[in-house]
Write a protein that holds these residues in place. Structure first.
Motif, mmCIF file in Angstrom:
data_model
loop_
_atom_site.group_PDB
_atom_site.id
_atom_site.type_symbol
_atom_site.label_atom_id
_atom_site.label_comp_id
_atom_site.label_asym_id
_atom_site.label_seq_id
_atom_site.Cartn_x
_atom_site.Cartn_y
_atom_site.Cartn_z
ATOM 1 N N VAL A 178 0.862 -1.181 0.000
ATOM 2 C CA VAL A 178 0.000 0.000 0.000
ATOM 3 C C VAL A 178 0.902 1.236 0.000
ATOM 4 O O VAL A 178 2.050 1.181 0.467
ATOM 5 N N PRO A 179 0.426 2.351 -0.526
ATOM 6 C CA PRO A 179 1.235 3.573 -0.533
ATOM 7 C C PRO A 179 1.596 4.006 0.887
ATOM 8 O O PRO A 179 0.807 3.833 1.823
ATOM 9 N N LEU A 180 2.781 4.575 1.018
ATOM 10 C CA LEU A 180 3.261 5.074 2.301
ATOM 11 C C LEU A 180 3.492 6.575 2.209
ATOM 12 O O LEU A 180 4.207 7.043 1.313
ATOM 13 N N ILE A 181 2.908 7.316 3.133
ATOM 14 C CA ILE A 181 3.199 8.730 3.293
ATOM 15 C C ILE A 181 4.037 8.850 4.564
ATOM 16 O O ILE A 181 3.515 8.694 5.672
ATOM 17 N N ASP A 182 5.334 9.066 4.396
ATOM 18 C CA ASP A 182 6.249 9.056 5.536
ATOM 19 C C ASP A 182 6.300 10.448 6.159
ATOM 20 O O ASP A 182 7.291 11.181 6.015
ATOM 21 N N LEU A 183 5.242 10.781 6.879
ATOM 22 C CA LEU A 183 5.157 12.097 7.501
ATOM 23 C C LEU A 183 6.104 12.210 8.686
ATOM 24 O O LEU A 183 6.505 13.316 9.056
ATOM 25 N N ASN A 184 6.471 11.088 9.270
ATOM 26 C CA ASN A 184 7.447 11.130 10.354
ATOM 27 C C ASN A 184 8.779 11.669 9.839
ATOM 28 O O ASN A 184 9.365 12.583 10.427
ATOM 29 N N ALA A 185 9.231 11.131 8.727
ATOM 30 C CA ALA A 185 10.494 11.603 8.143
ATOM 31 C C ALA A 185 10.375 13.049 7.679
ATOM 32 O O ALA A 185 11.284 13.865 7.900
ATOM 33 N N ASP A 186 9.266 13.391 7.035
ATOM 34 C CA ASP A 186 9.095 14.756 6.527
ATOM 35 C C ASP A 186 9.004 15.767 7.659
ATOM 36 O O ASP A 186 9.541 16.877 7.560
ATOM 37 N N SER A 187 8.314 15.403 8.740
ATOM 38 C CA SER A 187 8.184 16.343 9.855
ATOM 39 C C SER A 187 9.544 16.620 10.484
ATOM 40 O O SER A 187 9.859 17.764 10.843
ATOM 41 N N ARG A 188 10.366 15.598 10.611
ATOM 42 C CA ARG A 188 11.706 15.789 11.167
ATOM 43 C C ARG A 188 12.513 16.748 10.280
ATOM 44 O O ARG A 188 13.210 17.654 10.778
ATOM 45 N N ALA A 189 12.403 16.559 8.963
ATOM 46 C CA ALA A 189 13.124 17.439 8.041
ATOM 47 C C ALA A 189 12.623 18.879 8.148
ATOM 48 O O ALA A 189 13.423 19.832 8.120
ATOM 49 N N ILE A 190 11.314 19.047 8.293
ATOM 50 C CA ILE A 190 10.744 20.392 8.415
ATOM 51 C C ILE A 190 11.231 21.075 9.679
ATOM 52 O O ILE A 190 11.718 22.212 9.652
ATOM 53 N N TYR A 191 11.110 20.396 10.815
ATOM 54 C CA TYR A 191 11.484 21.012 12.093
ATOM 55 C C TYR A 191 12.974 21.347 12.141
ATOM 56 O O TYR A 191 13.365 22.418 12.627
ATOM 57 N N GLU A 192 13.797 20.429 11.640
ATOM 58 C CA GLU A 192 15.232 20.679 11.690
ATOM 59 C C GLU A 192 15.632 21.791 10.728
ATOM 60 O O GLU A 192 16.583 22.543 10.999
ATOM 61 N N ALA A 193 14.905 21.939 9.622
ATOM 62 C CA ALA A 193 15.173 23.054 8.716
ATOM 63 C C ALA A 193 14.795 24.382 9.362
ATOM 64 O O ALA A 193 15.495 25.392 9.184
ATOM 65 N N LEU A 194 13.707 24.385 10.122
ATOM 66 C CA LEU A 194 13.310 25.603 10.831
ATOM 67 C C LEU A 194 14.277 25.909 11.972
ATOM 68 O O LEU A 194 14.573 27.075 12.260
ATOM 69 N N GLY A 195 14.747 24.857 12.630
ATOM 70 C CA GLY A 195 15.685 25.020 13.729
ATOM 71 C C GLY A 195 15.001 25.216 15.065
ATOM 72 O O GLY A 195 13.804 25.525 15.141
ATOM 73 N N PRO A 196 15.737 25.044 16.168
ATOM 74 C CA PRO A 196 15.150 25.109 17.515
ATOM 75 C C PRO A 196 14.510 26.445 17.854
ATOM 76 O O PRO A 196 13.604 26.502 18.684
ATOM 77 N N GLU A 197 14.960 27.540 17.226
ATOM 78 C CA GLU A 197 14.405 28.852 17.555
ATOM 79 C C GLU A 197 13.096 29.131 16.825
ATOM 80 O O GLU A 197 12.197 29.770 17.365
ATOM 81 N N VAL A 198 12.979 28.669 15.581
ATOM 82 C CA VAL A 198 11.809 28.982 14.755
ATOM 83 C C VAL A 198 10.751 27.879 14.816
ATOM 84 O O VAL A 198 9.556 28.155 14.759
ATOM 85 N N ALA A 199 11.164 26.619 14.956
ATOM 86 C CA ALA A 199 10.203 25.506 14.943
ATOM 87 C C ALA A 199 9.059 25.663 15.938
ATOM 88 O O ALA A 199 7.918 25.296 15.618
ATOM 89 N N PRO A 200 9.285 26.209 17.147
ATOM 90 C CA PRO A 200 8.147 26.367 18.069
ATOM 91 C C PRO A 200 7.010 27.210 17.519
ATOM 92 O O PRO A 200 5.857 27.061 17.959
ATOM 93 N N THR A 201 7.277 28.082 16.527
ATOM 94 C CA THR A 201 6.194 28.891 15.949
ATOM 95 C C THR A 201 5.229 28.051 15.128
ATOM 96 O O THR A 201 4.169 28.536 14.741
ATOM 97 N N ALA A 202 5.582 26.809 14.848
ATOM 98 C CA ALA A 202 4.696 25.917 14.104
ATOM 99 C C ALA A 202 3.828 25.061 15.014
ATOM 100 O O ALA A 202 2.994 24.290 14.531
#
Length: 404
Positions: free
Chosen positions: A310-334
């Motif tokens: 079945v298709p897989l949407i790996d939101l766990n991996a994508d969310s980690r990439a998003i938060y780390e791209a934002l960084g510890p200072e900006v990620a809390p705004t999400a």
């Protein structure tokens, strides 16, 4: 009237009759803008103003094509439209003075009612809802539209349709969050699809694979599934809680076993199952990397998707990439509560996760890919909060006043 009594009356009366095409004049001077909502009819919900407002129409369960004519002869506008419990349908549609544009989208409407089981058979005649859910705009006998920003609206047309539907089964990171500032990716997804695919979000805050069954939410979802529809399944945040012994499932055995059952139920009805890994929590370590709190559960989903094909949407991996791209200072705004809550999102975070889901759909589900209208999204390069800004709902839109 007590909420339980109101629900009982609704179930005894049954849903309103199937409408034909319904048209309403919602221009500033239109009659419908002056008409308060009355049960079984149509009109403005409490708290509506000359600016932002909510308009409801009594309809049975089903999917409806909504056609809006946006614009005003005298003023420019920028209209955001949400449906039911803050499901984003249109975002910042600009119209010039004297300009009129037409937009269409699909809204799925559902009540708590279930087909009653035969005599002596187990089950129930309604989804088991807590009192607050009964008062939300997503579990009632009407289709509710919310107009925000600088809305300029001329008319609304509503008609029942049969359309391919994406059903969502999941928890608080998926559900239609009722109140600002909380939001989830499931209620942002409709704005990222064209007007020919509906999203039916049955997820619930606090839900687990087990409680989704015992609350009869899965029964309600399955009662509406058609051949060719899609079932997106995302659980894990609450299922991993060993302090919830009645609903806990371990990642190695019972978790994939329950997921297999969900997949089987979809297939039995001719629907396509899609597995979604749960988004990670936004907790950083001292090196600026996201801490792993869901790893075994995400791995179990990945393994099962491969086994079941079945298709897989790996939101766990994508969310980690998003938060780390934002960084510890900006990620809390999400995240909700200004980052004090590192599990649940605000509009910005929900938009980012929904963008990731839409991109995975485009890349991995060929049948749905042509229906994705969202801009291309790279998780490691998320847009800023200003670029992804969404007009917040007014306080009155969160939960309908008791007795209404």
């Amino acid at each position: 009237m007590p909420l339980s009594s109101a629900l009982a009356l609704f179930l005894m009366a049954g849903p309103p009759s199937q409408p034909s095409v319904l048209s309403f004049d919602l221009s500033p001077g239109g009659a419908e803008r002056q008409t308060p909502y009355r049960a079984g009819g149509h009109g403005m919900e409490p708290g509506s103003t000359d600016g932002d407002f909510l308009f409801s129409v009594a309809v049975p369960d089903g999917t409806y094509r909504v056609t809006l004519t946006l614009g005003d002869r005298k003023m420019a506008g920028e209209t955001t439209v949400k449906a039911e419990a803050r499901r984003l349908m249109l975002r910042n549609v600009a119209t010039k003075k004297g300009e009129f544009v037409q937009r269409q989208f699909l809204v799925n409407v559902r009540s708590p009612a279930l087909p009653p089981p035969p005599a002596n058979a187990p089950g129930g005649n309604a989804v088991r809802l807590p009192s607050v859910d009964i008062r939300e705009y997503s579990w009632d006998d009407r289709l509710t539209l919310e107009f925000l920003g600088q809305p300029k609206l001329s008319s609304v047309k509503i008609e029942p349709v049969t359309a391919p539907t994406i059903f969502l089964a999941g928890d608080s990171t998926v559900t239609d969050q009722a109140a600002e500032p909380a939001a989830s990716w499931g209620q942002m997804l409709p704005a990222m699809l064209d007007g020919t695919v509906a999203v039916a979000n049955h997820a619930r805050s606090g839900a687990t694979l087990k409680s989704f069954l015992t609350d009869l939410r899965f029964d309600k979802l399955l009662s509406a599934v058609k051949p060719g529809d899609w079932l997106f399944i995302q659980f894990g945040h609450n299922d991993q809680k060993q302090e919830w012994p009645q609903t806990y499932v371990d990642a190695a055995n019972t978790y994939p076993a329950y997921l297999r059952a969900y997949i089987a139920e979809a297939r039995r009805r001719g629907a396509h199952a899609v597995l979604v890994t749960s988004p990670e929590r936004g907790n950083f370590d001292t090196h600026g990397k996201i801490k792993d709190t869901l790893g075994p559960y995400a791995d179990a989903v990945r393994k099962l998707a491969a086994e079941e094909r079945v298709p897989l949407i790996d939101l766990n991996a994508d969310s980690r990439a998003i938060y780390e791209a934002l960084g510890p200072e900006v990620a809390p705004t999400a995240f909700n509560a200004g980052g004090k809550d590192r599990t649940h999102h605000d509009n910005y975070g929900a938009w980012l996760l929904a963008s990731a889901v839409a991109e995975r759909i485009r890349a991995q589900i060929p049948e749905l890919a042509p229906h994705v209208v969202a801009a291309p999204f790279v998780p490691a390069q998320p847009p800023s909060a200003a670029q992804a800004a969404i007009v917040p709902s007014r306080a009155h839109s969160d939960v309908r006043p008791a007795g209404n």
